[in-house]
Design an enzyme around this catalytic site. Sequence first.
Site, PDB file in Angstrom:
ATOM      1  N   GLU A 233      -0.020  -3.339   4.634  1.00  0.00           N
ATOM      2  CA  GLU A 233      -1.172  -2.430   4.730  1.00  0.00           C
ATOM      3  C   GLU A 233      -1.269  -1.759   6.093  1.00  0.00           C
ATOM      4  O   GLU A 233      -0.992  -2.397   7.101  1.00  0.00           O
ATOM      5  CB  GLU A 233      -2.462  -3.235   4.536  1.00  0.00           C
ATOM      6  CG  GLU A 233      -3.173  -3.007   3.236  1.00  0.00           C
ATOM      7  CD  GLU A 233      -3.693  -1.609   3.009  1.00  0.00           C
ATOM      8  OE1 GLU A 233      -3.807  -0.826   3.957  1.00  0.00           O
ATOM      9  OE2 GLU A 233      -3.999  -1.294   1.848  1.00  0.00           O
ATOM     10  N   ASP A 234      -1.675  -0.496   6.109  1.00  0.00           N
ATOM     11  CA  ASP A 234      -1.859   0.185   7.400  1.00  0.00           C
ATOM     12  C   ASP A 234      -3.328   0.390   7.751  1.00  0.00           C
ATOM     13  O   ASP A 234      -3.628   0.855   8.843  1.00  0.00           O
ATOM     14  CB  ASP A 234      -1.164   1.551   7.393  1.00  0.00           C
ATOM     15  CG  ASP A 234      -1.900   2.538   6.495  1.00  0.00           C
ATOM     16  OD1 ASP A 234      -2.151   2.185   5.327  1.00  0.00           O
ATOM     17  OD2 ASP A 234      -2.225   3.643   6.963  1.00  0.00           O
TER      18      ASP A 234
ATOM     19  N   THR B  29       1.135  10.277   4.414  1.00  0.00           N
ATOM     20  CA  THR B  29       0.404  11.365   3.758  1.00  0.00           C
ATOM     21  C   THR B  29      -0.888  11.716   4.489  1.00  0.00           C
ATOM     22  O   THR B  29      -1.557  12.674   4.112  1.00  0.00           O
ATOM     23  CB  THR B  29       0.054  10.969   2.312  1.00  0.00           C
ATOM     24  OG1 THR B  29      -0.402   9.622   2.345  1.00  0.00           O
ATOM     25  CG2 THR B  29       1.236  11.105   1.393  1.00  0.00           C
TER      26      THR B  29
ATOM     27  N   ASN C 154      -3.322   9.551  -6.831  1.00  0.00           N
ATOM     28  CA  ASN C 154      -2.096  10.358  -6.894  1.00  0.00           C
ATOM     29  C   ASN C 154      -0.835   9.531  -6.648  1.00  0.00           C
ATOM     30  O   ASN C 154       0.234  10.090  -6.410  1.00  0.00           O
ATOM     31  CB  ASN C 154      -2.174  11.477  -5.840  1.00  0.00           C
ATOM     32  CG  ASN C 154      -3.370  12.394  -6.066  1.00  0.00           C
ATOM     33  OD1 ASN C 154      -3.515  12.950  -7.145  1.00  0.00           O
ATOM     34  ND2 ASN C 154      -4.222  12.533  -5.066  1.00  0.00           N
TER      35      ASN C 154
ATOM     36  N   LYS D 170      -8.455   6.494   6.645  1.00  0.00           N
ATOM     37  CA  LYS D 170      -7.283   5.803   6.096  1.00  0.00           C
ATOM     38  C   LYS D 170      -7.713   4.654   5.199  1.00  0.00           C
ATOM     39  O   LYS D 170      -8.519   3.817   5.607  1.00  0.00           O
ATOM     40  CB  LYS D 170      -6.398   5.275   7.233  1.00  0.00           C
ATOM     41  CG  LYS D 170      -5.587   6.378   7.881  1.00  0.00           C
ATOM     42  CD  LYS D 170      -4.585   5.829   8.876  1.00  0.00           C
ATOM     43  CE  LYS D 170      -3.732   6.963   9.415  1.00  0.00           C
ATOM     44  NZ  LYS D 170      -2.874   6.519  10.526  1.00  0.00           N
ATOM     45  N   GLY D 171      -7.198   4.616   4.000  1.00  0.00           N
ATOM     46  CA  GLY D 171      -7.518   3.549   3.063  1.00  0.00           C
ATOM     47  C   GLY D 171      -8.872   3.720   2.381  1.00  0.00           C
ATOM     48  O   GLY D 171      -9.248   2.937   1.525  1.00  0.00           O
TER      49      GLY D 171
ATOM     50  N   LYS E 239     -11.097  -0.674  -1.766  1.00  0.00           N
ATOM     51  CA  LYS E 239     -10.879  -1.504  -0.581  1.00  0.00           C
ATOM     52  C   LYS E 239     -12.039  -1.241   0.381  1.00  0.00           C
ATOM     53  O   LYS E 239     -12.480  -0.104   0.480  1.00  0.00           O
ATOM     54  CB  LYS E 239      -9.560  -1.105   0.116  1.00  0.00           C
ATOM     55  CG  LYS E 239      -8.310  -1.289  -0.752  1.00  0.00           C
ATOM     56  CD  LYS E 239      -7.080  -0.682  -0.055  1.00  0.00           C
ATOM     57  CE  LYS E 239      -5.865  -0.703  -0.995  1.00  0.00           C
ATOM     58  NZ  LYS E 239      -4.663  -0.048  -0.418  1.00  0.00           N
TER      59      LYS E 239
ATOM     60  N   SER F 291      -2.551   0.642  -4.308  1.00  0.00           N
ATOM     61  CA  SER F 291      -3.017   1.807  -3.548  1.00  0.00           C
ATOM     62  C   SER F 291      -4.386   2.285  -4.018  1.00  0.00           C
ATOM     63  O   SER F 291      -4.718   2.179  -5.192  1.00  0.00           O
ATOM     64  CB  SER F 291      -2.008   2.946  -3.712  1.00  0.00           C
ATOM     65  OG  SER F 291      -2.532   4.166  -3.235  1.00  0.00           O
ATOM     66  N   ALA F 292      -5.159   2.860  -3.092  1.00  0.00           N
ATOM     67  CA  ALA F 292      -6.459   3.440  -3.437  1.00  0.00           C
ATOM     68  C   ALA F 292      -6.297   4.816  -4.072  1.00  0.00           C
ATOM     69  O   ALA F 292      -7.211   5.338  -4.700  1.00  0.00           O
ATOM     70  CB  ALA F 292      -7.309   3.573  -2.174  1.00  0.00           C
ATOM     71  N   SER F 293      -5.116   5.402  -3.912  1.00  0.00           N
ATOM     72  CA  SER F 293      -4.923   6.796  -4.331  1.00  0.00           C
ATOM     73  C   SER F 293      -4.805   6.963  -5.840  1.00  0.00           C
ATOM     74  O   SER F 293      -4.174   6.161  -6.523  1.00  0.00           O
ATOM     75  CB  SER F 293      -3.661   7.355  -3.677  1.00  0.00           C
ATOM     76  OG  SER F 293      -3.390   8.639  -4.187  1.00  0.00           O
TER      77      SER F 293
ATOM     78  N   ASP G 290       0.886  -1.161   0.000  1.00  0.00           N
ATOM     79  CA  ASP G 290       0.000   0.000   0.000  1.00  0.00           C
ATOM     80  C   ASP G 290       0.929   1.217   0.000  1.00  0.00           C
ATOM     81  O   ASP G 290       2.133   1.082   0.272  1.00  0.00           O
ATOM     82  CB  ASP G 290      -0.881  -0.039   1.255  1.00  0.00           C
ATOM     83  CG  ASP G 290      -1.708   1.213   1.433  1.00  0.00           C
ATOM     84  OD1 ASP G 290      -2.304   1.676   0.449  1.00  0.00           O
ATOM     85  OD2 ASP G 290      -1.742   1.746   2.567  1.00  0.00           O
ATOM     86  N   LEU G 291       0.422   2.385  -0.321  1.00  0.00           N
ATOM     87  CA  LEU G 291       1.280   3.583  -0.373  1.00  0.00           C
ATOM     88  C   LEU G 291       1.116   4.473   0.867  1.00  0.00           C
ATOM     89  O   LEU G 291       2.028   4.589   1.695  1.00  0.00           O
ATOM     90  CB  LEU G 291       0.964   4.389  -1.637  1.00  0.00           C
ATOM     91  CG  LEU G 291       1.698   5.722  -1.781  1.00  0.00           C
ATOM     92  CD1 LEU G 291       3.183   5.514  -2.020  1.00  0.00           C
ATOM     93  CD2 LEU G 291       1.100   6.541  -2.921  1.00  0.00           C
ATOM     94  N   ASP G 292      -0.073   5.066   0.985  1.00  0.00           N
ATOM     95  CA  ASP G 292      -0.320   6.024   2.068  1.00  0.00           C
ATOM     96  C   ASP G 292      -0.304   5.325   3.424  1.00  0.00           C
ATOM     97  O   ASP G 292      -1.088   4.408   3.655  1.00  0.00           O
ATOM     98  CB  ASP G 292      -1.679   6.713   1.854  1.00  0.00           C
ATOM     99  CG  ASP G 292      -1.718   7.534   0.575  1.00  0.00           C
ATOM    100  OD1 ASP G 292      -0.863   8.403   0.414  1.00  0.00           O
ATOM    101  OD2 ASP G 292      -2.607   7.285  -0.271  1.00  0.00           O
TER     102      ASP G 292
ATOM    103  N   ARG H  13     -11.546   8.559  -2.114  1.00  0.00           N
ATOM    104  CA  ARG H  13     -11.813  10.000  -2.041  1.00  0.00           C
ATOM    105  C   ARG H  13     -13.322  10.276  -1.950  1.00  0.00           C
ATOM    106  O   ARG H  13     -13.778  11.038  -1.112  1.00  0.00           O
ATOM    107  CB  ARG H  13     -11.209  10.699  -3.264  1.00  0.00           C
ATOM    108  CG  ARG H  13     -10.998  12.187  -3.057  1.00  0.00           C
ATOM    109  CD  ARG H  13     -10.466  12.846  -4.322  1.00  0.00           C
ATOM    110  NE  ARG H  13      -9.231  12.243  -4.817  1.00  0.00           N
ATOM    111  CZ  ARG H  13      -8.718  12.495  -6.013  1.00  0.00           C
ATOM    112  NH1 ARG H  13      -9.330  13.336  -6.841  1.00  0.00           N
ATOM    113  NH2 ARG H  13      -7.605  11.906  -6.394  1.00  0.00           N
TER     114      ARG H  13
HETATM  115  C1  BG6 Z   1      -5.731   6.110   0.425  1.00  0.00           C
HETATM  116  C2  BG6 Z   1      -5.682   7.074   1.583  1.00  0.00           C
HETATM  117  O1  BG6 Z   1      -4.480   5.500   0.249  1.00  0.00           O
HETATM  118  O2  BG6 Z   1      -6.096   6.796  -0.773  1.00  0.00           O
HETATM  119  C3  BG6 Z   1      -7.013   7.799   1.719  1.00  0.00           C
HETATM  120  O3  BG6 Z   1      -5.380   6.361   2.781  1.00  0.00           O
HETATM  121  C4  BG6 Z   1      -7.369   8.480   0.404  1.00  0.00           C
HETATM  122  O4  BG6 Z   1      -6.931   8.740   2.756  1.00  0.00           O
HETATM  123  C5  BG6 Z   1      -7.365   7.451  -0.737  1.00  0.00           C
HETATM  124  O5  BG6 Z   1      -8.645   9.076   0.476  1.00  0.00           O
HETATM  125  C6  BG6 Z   1      -7.631   8.109  -2.092  1.00  0.00           C
HETATM  126  O6  BG6 Z   1      -6.531   8.926  -2.393  1.00  0.00           O
HETATM  127  P1  BG6 Z   1      -6.512  10.118  -3.442  1.00  0.00           P
HETATM  128  O7  BG6 Z   1      -5.066  10.571  -3.406  1.00  0.00           O
HETATM  129  O8  BG6 Z   1      -6.878   9.554  -4.762  1.00  0.00           O
HETATM  130  O9  BG6 Z   1      -7.469  11.157  -2.978  1.00  0.00           O
HETATM  131 MG    MG Z   2      -2.777   3.132   3.573  1.00  0.00          MG
END
Ligand code: BG6
Ligand code: MG
Length: 217
Positions: free
Chosen positions: A168-169, A16, A117, A44-45, A144, A113-115, A8-10, A48
């Site tokens: 994973e956190d 972050t 970014n 967390k996780g 997730k 990762s869910a992000s 996982d990233l964040d 958005r």
């Molecule tokens: C997860 C974070 O990794 O990504 C969440 O823990 C975040 O806090 C989610 O909302 C989505 O990320 P992003 O960067 O696309 O807004």
């Molecule tokens: Mg995470």
Amino acid sequence: NKKGFIFDLDGVIVDTAKYHFLAWQQLAKGLDINFTEEENEQLKGVSRVRSLEKILAWGNKTISQDLFNELMSKKNEEYLSYIAEMDESEILPDVPRVLNTLKAQNQPISLGSASKNARIILDRVHLKSSFDAIVDGNDVTKAKPDPEVFLIAAKEINIKPEDCIVFEDSVAGVTAANAANMISIGIGSKDVLGHATYVFNDFTEISDDFIKSLIEN
Ligand code: BG6
Ligand code: MG
């Protein structure tokens, strides 16, 4: 012996959550919602979209779809302004050592990762080349705790799910890894991540010998 290692990233590679907090707090303030660090922990996780839904529910607010979309992009713009300042110093302790150990053992490494970014952040901290595959919020349709992100991450490195190990956190992330039939390693507190196969406070507690035992078993 080849296993697939999925990170996982964040909260695993970089912290972050503090930037997500600042950006969500700014947004909440504009809506007259009091948003706390405890509430941020629960995001967390979480995707958005789902995060904004939760904040609105906590603040007893309903808004139009147009405003919802506008707030989503505003939040991300704000978040990106913090991310732009990131560098290698924000990589969490011993993450580079574990990545190097895996590389030295020729183990495939994937990001899950869910992000949306994730690529920008990996670029900022100069870790993009450490990953054989990057799967993030742009590649999935189900967030997730659905296992989709990890199943795609495994597929991209050609490793069967049952041969994958996930770091994973978040509660949702550990649940997703378990649902994917993978070994889950929780990074954080046992009280929160008790459903993981193993739990460590951080990577400094994960020895090279432990990594090697994961590869061999
Ligand atoms: C997860 C974070 O990794 O990504 C969440 O823990 C975040 O806090 C989610 O909302 C989505 O990320 P992003 O960067 O696309 O807004
Ligand atoms: Mg995470």
